[in-house]
Design a protein around this motif. Structure first.
Motif, PDB file in Angstrom:
ATOM      1  N   GLY A  80      -2.356  72.166  38.238  1.00  0.00           N
ATOM      2  CA  GLY A  80      -2.351  71.965  36.577  1.00  0.00           C
ATOM      3  C   GLY A  80      -2.879  73.084  35.880  1.00  0.00           C
ATOM      4  N   PRO A  81      -2.599  73.326  34.673  1.00  0.00           N
ATOM      5  CA  PRO A  81      -3.398  74.261  33.879  1.00  0.00           C
ATOM      6  C   PRO A  81      -4.707  74.249  33.504  1.00  0.00           C
ATOM      7  CG  PRO A  81      -2.242  72.697  32.383  1.00  0.00           C
ATOM      8  CD  PRO A  81      -1.784  72.248  33.716  1.00  0.00           C
ATOM      9  N   LEU A  82      -5.043  75.662  33.355  1.00  0.00           N
ATOM     10  CA  LEU A  82      -6.741  75.724  33.275  1.00  0.00           C
ATOM     11  C   LEU A  82      -6.874  76.118  31.983  1.00  0.00           C
ATOM     12  CD1 LEU A  82      -7.275  77.686  36.537  1.00  0.00           C
ATOM     13  CD2 LEU A  82      -7.196  75.226  36.289  1.00  0.00           C
ATOM     14  N   VAL A  83      -8.175  75.453  31.357  1.00  0.00           N
ATOM     15  CA  VAL A  83      -8.753  76.090  30.162  1.00  0.00           C
ATOM     16  C   VAL A  83      -9.860  77.139  30.607  1.00  0.00           C
ATOM     17  CG1 VAL A  83      -9.954  75.343  28.039  1.00  0.00           C
ATOM     18  CG2 VAL A  83      -8.236  73.932  29.064  1.00  0.00           C
ATOM     19  N   LEU A  84      -9.715  78.170  30.216  1.00  0.00           N
ATOM     20  CA  LEU A  84     -10.890  79.326  30.496  1.00  0.00           C
ATOM     21  C   LEU A  84     -11.463  79.919  29.367  1.00  0.00           C
ATOM     22  CD1 LEU A  84      -8.283  81.581  32.828  1.00  0.00           C
ATOM     23  CD2 LEU A  84      -9.900  79.480  33.624  1.00  0.00           C
ATOM     24  N   THR A  85     -12.850  80.315  29.629  1.00  0.00           N
ATOM     25  CA  THR A  85     -13.539  81.020  28.885  1.00  0.00           C
ATOM     26  C   THR A  85     -14.412  82.033  29.371  1.00  0.00           C
ATOM     27  OG1 THR A  85     -15.785  79.719  29.133  1.00  0.00           O
ATOM     28  CG2 THR A  85     -13.999  78.671  27.516  1.00  0.00           C
ATOM     29  N   ALA A  86     -14.916  83.085  28.423  1.00  0.00           N
ATOM     30  CA  ALA A  86     -15.489  84.219  29.167  1.00  0.00           C
ATOM     31  C   ALA A  86     -17.109  83.777  29.243  1.00  0.00           C
ATOM     32  CB  ALA A  86     -15.278  85.257  27.904  1.00  0.00           C
ATOM     33  N   ASP A  87     -17.282  82.498  28.893  1.00  0.00           N
ATOM     34  CA  ASP A  87     -18.850  82.022  29.056  1.00  0.00           C
ATOM     35  C   ASP A  87     -18.889  81.085  30.136  1.00  0.00           C
ATOM     36  OD1 ASP A  87     -19.846  83.570  26.541  1.00  0.00           O
ATOM     37  OD2 ASP A  87     -18.648  81.866  25.352  1.00  0.00           O
ATOM     38  N   GLN A  88     -19.959  80.747  30.776  1.00  0.00           N
ATOM     39  CA  GLN A  88     -20.188  79.876  31.627  1.00  0.00           C
ATOM     40  C   GLN A  88     -20.526  78.803  30.825  1.00  0.00           C
ATOM     41  OE1 GLN A  88     -20.274  80.440  35.187  1.00  0.00           O
ATOM     42  NE2 GLN A  88     -19.584  82.574  34.679  1.00  0.00           N
ATOM     43  N   THR A  89     -19.427  77.952  30.649  1.00  0.00           N
ATOM     44  CA  THR A  89     -19.709  76.641  30.028  1.00  0.00           C
ATOM     45  C   THR A  89     -18.801  75.623  30.633  1.00  0.00           C
ATOM     46  OG1 THR A  89     -19.658  75.240  28.068  1.00  0.00           O
ATOM     47  CG2 THR A  89     -18.266  77.135  28.156  1.00  0.00           C
ATOM     48  N   ILE A  90     -19.249  74.227  30.651  1.00  0.00           N
ATOM     49  CA  ILE A  90     -18.199  73.064  31.124  1.00  0.00           C
ATOM     50  C   ILE A  90     -18.285  72.142  29.887  1.00  0.00           C
ATOM     51  CG2 ILE A  90     -18.460  73.703  33.382  1.00  0.00           C
ATOM     52  CD1 ILE A  90     -20.376  71.453  33.789  1.00  0.00           C
ATOM     53  N   ASP A  91     -18.677  72.315  28.912  1.00  0.00           N
ATOM     54  CA  ASP A  91     -18.848  71.518  27.853  1.00  0.00           C
ATOM     55  C   ASP A  91     -17.539  71.531  26.683  1.00  0.00           C
ATOM     56  OD1 ASP A  91     -19.473  69.936  25.810  1.00  0.00           O
ATOM     57  OD2 ASP A  91     -21.208  70.707  25.068  1.00  0.00           O
ATOM     58  N   PRO A  92     -16.699  70.506  26.905  1.00  0.00           N
ATOM     59  CA  PRO A  92     -15.499  70.529  26.015  1.00  0.00           C
ATOM     60  C   PRO A  92     -15.889  70.582  24.555  1.00  0.00           C
ATOM     61  CG  PRO A  92     -15.132  68.697  27.712  1.00  0.00           C
ATOM     62  CD  PRO A  92     -16.775  69.434  27.728  1.00  0.00           C
ATOM     63  N   ALA A  93     -17.074  70.100  24.267  1.00  0.00           N
ATOM     64  CA  ALA A  93     -17.632  70.120  22.456  1.00  0.00           C
ATOM     65  C   ALA A  93     -17.360  71.732  22.434  1.00  0.00           C
ATOM     66  CB  ALA A  93     -18.770  69.625  22.480  1.00  0.00           C
ATOM     67  N   SER A  94     -17.631  72.549  23.119  1.00  0.00           N
ATOM     68  CA  SER A  94     -17.793  73.925  22.684  1.00  0.00           C
ATOM     69  C   SER A  94     -16.454  74.499  22.147  1.00  0.00           C
ATOM     70  CB  SER A  94     -18.185  74.795  23.922  1.00  0.00           C
ATOM     71  OG  SER A  94     -17.043  75.051  25.013  1.00  0.00           O
ATOM     72  N   LEU A  95     -15.562  73.921  22.368  1.00  0.00           N
ATOM     73  CA  LEU A  95     -14.152  74.278  21.720  1.00  0.00           C
ATOM     74  C   LEU A  95     -13.547  73.864  20.416  1.00  0.00           C
ATOM     75  CD1 LEU A  95     -11.644  73.679  24.722  1.00  0.00           C
ATOM     76  CD2 LEU A  95     -12.986  75.959  24.149  1.00  0.00           C
ATOM     77  N   SER A  96     -14.690  72.790  19.820  1.00  0.00           N
ATOM     78  CA  SER A  96     -14.702  72.482  18.439  1.00  0.00           C
ATOM     79  C   SER A  96     -14.430  73.642  17.462  1.00  0.00           C
ATOM     80  CB  SER A  96     -15.846  71.561  17.895  1.00  0.00           C
ATOM     81  OG  SER A  96     -15.941  70.334  18.688  1.00  0.00           O
ATOM     82  N   GLY A  97     -13.310  73.789  16.644  1.00  0.00           N
ATOM     83  CA  GLY A  97     -13.253  74.558  15.712  1.00  0.00           C
ATOM     84  C   GLY A  97     -12.888  75.911  16.215  1.00  0.00           C
ATOM     85  N   LYS A  98     -12.811  76.226  17.567  1.00  0.00           N
ATOM     86  CA  LYS A  98     -12.665  77.544  17.977  1.00  0.00           C
ATOM     87  C   LYS A  98     -11.057  78.046  18.188  1.00  0.00           C
ATOM     88  CE  LYS A  98     -17.051  78.165  18.645  1.00  0.00           C
ATOM     89  NZ  LYS A  98     -17.489  78.145  19.844  1.00  0.00           N
ATOM     90  N   ARG A  99     -10.637  79.245  18.390  1.00  0.00           N
ATOM     91  CA  ARG A  99      -9.403  79.638  18.557  1.00  0.00           C
ATOM     92  C   ARG A  99      -9.117  79.982  20.063  1.00  0.00           C
ATOM     93  NH1 ARG A  99      -7.857  84.203  15.251  1.00  0.00           N
ATOM     94  NH2 ARG A  99      -8.103  85.421  17.072  1.00  0.00           N
ATOM     95  N   VAL A 100      -8.255  79.365  20.432  1.00  0.00           N
ATOM     96  CA  VAL A 100      -7.820  78.909  21.562  1.00  0.00           C
ATOM     97  C   VAL A 100      -5.949  79.397  21.697  1.00  0.00           C
ATOM     98  CG1 VAL A 100      -7.134  77.222  23.379  1.00  0.00           C
ATOM     99  CG2 VAL A 100      -8.817  76.940  21.940  1.00  0.00           C
TER     100      VAL A 100
END
Length: 277
Positions: A80-100
Motif C-alpha cells: 500500500g501507499p505510505l504517508v511520510l513526514t520529515a518528523d518522527q511522528t505517528i499521530d494522524p492528528a498532526s496532519l490536521s490543516g496541513k499541506r499534503v
C-alpha cells in the motif's frame, strides 16, 4: 495496437513479452510510457491509447467506455501507499490543516488516503498538492510540504531522504477489510475484443513468470535509475497472483474500495456490475 503504461518495473516486467512480439497471435504494440496521473486523465477525457494502465480509483470516470481487464494490474498485500513526514511522528492528528502532496487526485493512493483521513484526521487535512511522485519525497525532506503520499519504489527508498512513515495505508486497509489493495488496473476500450486482449495480457504475464530474467534489460532500461535489487523488490511486491487473475477476492477488493468511495461521495456513482463486463 496502442497501449500506455508506466516505466515502473512491474509494468515493464508484465508487458515485456507482448511488447517484444513474443505472444503468438497478439498484435504489435505501440507503447507510450506515461505516469499514471496522465493515463487517468487521458482515459477520463476519452483520449490516449485504447489500452491503458490506470488507477483503480479512476475507474468510476471511465467504466462506461472502458472494460476492466482482469489481469496484468497491480493488486496485492503489503504494497500500500505510505504517508511520510520529515518528523518522527505517528499521530494522524498532526496532519490536521496541513499541506499534503499526492501523486494524483484520482489515484488509488489518494482515495485510500481520503478514506483513512476521514476517520483519523480531526477536521481533515488542509491543502492537497498534486505533484509527480518522484518529486514528493524531496519536497517533504525540504519541508516545502508537511507530508507526502508515496507509491511504488518509494516504499524501499524513503529512508534515504531521512523521512519517517506516519502511516502505511495498505496495513490500515487490510486490517479494516481483510482484503488486498487495488492499485493499478489495465483497461481496454469497449469497442475492442476484450476477451482477446485479456488472453494476450495473461500470456504476457505467464511468459514473464516462466522467463523472469529475459525481461531484465528492458526493465532496467526504464527503471529510472533504480538499482537491480530495488527493481526486483518492486516486481516481487506488485506482480503476484492477482496479476495473473483478479479472481473472486480481487474483485471483492475492487468492489469494497469503489463501493466505499461511492458511499462517501468521493467518486461518481456507477453500477459495480460494469466492472465484470
Amino acid at each position: 495496437m496502442n497501449i500506455a503504461f508506466s516505466p515502473c518495473p512491474n509494468d515493464t516486467f508484465v508487458f515485456h513479452a507482448w511488447v517484444h512480439n513474443l505472444i503468438k497471435g497478439a498484435p504489435a504494440l505501440d507503447v507510450t510510457y506515461a505516469d499514471i496521473n496522465l493515463t487517468n486523465q487521458w482515459a477520463a477525457e476519452g483520449r490516449g491509447p485504447e489500452v491503458q494502465k490506470i488507477s483503480y480509483a479512476a475507474l468510476p470516470w471511465v467504466v462506461k467506455d472502458f472494460s476492466l481487464i482482469p489481469c496484468g494490474g497491480a493488486l496485492g498485500r503489503g504494497c500500500g501507499p505510505l504517508v511520510l513526514t520529515a518528523d518522527q511522528t505517528i499521530d494522524p492528528a498532526s496532519l490536521s490543516g496541513k499541506r499534503v502532496a499526492v501523486p494524483s487526485e484520482r489515484s488509488t493512493a489518494y482515495l485510500l488516503f481520503r478514506l483513512w483521513a476521514a476517520k483519523h484526521v480531526p477536521g481533515g487535512v488542509g491543502e492537497i498538492i498534486v505533484m509527480p511522485f518522484h518529486k514528493i519525497m524531496p519536497a517533504v525532506r525540504d519541508r516545502k510540504i508537511d507530508a507526502g503520499l508515496v507509491i511504488h519504489e518509494a516504499r524501499f527508498t524513503y529512508q534515504n531522504y531521512g523521512l519517517s512513515q506516519l502511516k502505511d495505508l495498505g496495513v490500515w486497509w487490510e486490517e479494516d477489510t481483510k482484503l488486498p489493495i487495488p492499485l493499478g488496473a489495465i483497461i481496454a476500450h469497449r469497442s475492442l475484443d476484450v476477451e482477446e486482449i485479456t488472453k494476450w495480457v495473461r500470456h504476457s504475464v505467464e511468459y514473464a513468470w516462466a522467463n523472469p530474467k529475459v525481461s531484465r534489460e528492458y526493465v532496467m532500461q526504464h527503471a529510472q535509475e533504480l538499482s537491480l535489487d530495488v527493481a526486483q523488490s518492486h516486481i516481487d511486491l506488485y506482480v503476484n497472483q492477482y496479476t495473473g487473475d483478479l479472481g473472486t477476492e480481487g474483485f471483492a477488493a475492487v468492489d469494497a474500495l469503489l463501493g466505499r468511495a461511492i458511499k462517501e461521495g468521493l467518486v461518481p456513482e456507477f453500477d459495480l456490475k460494469l466492472l465484470r463486463r
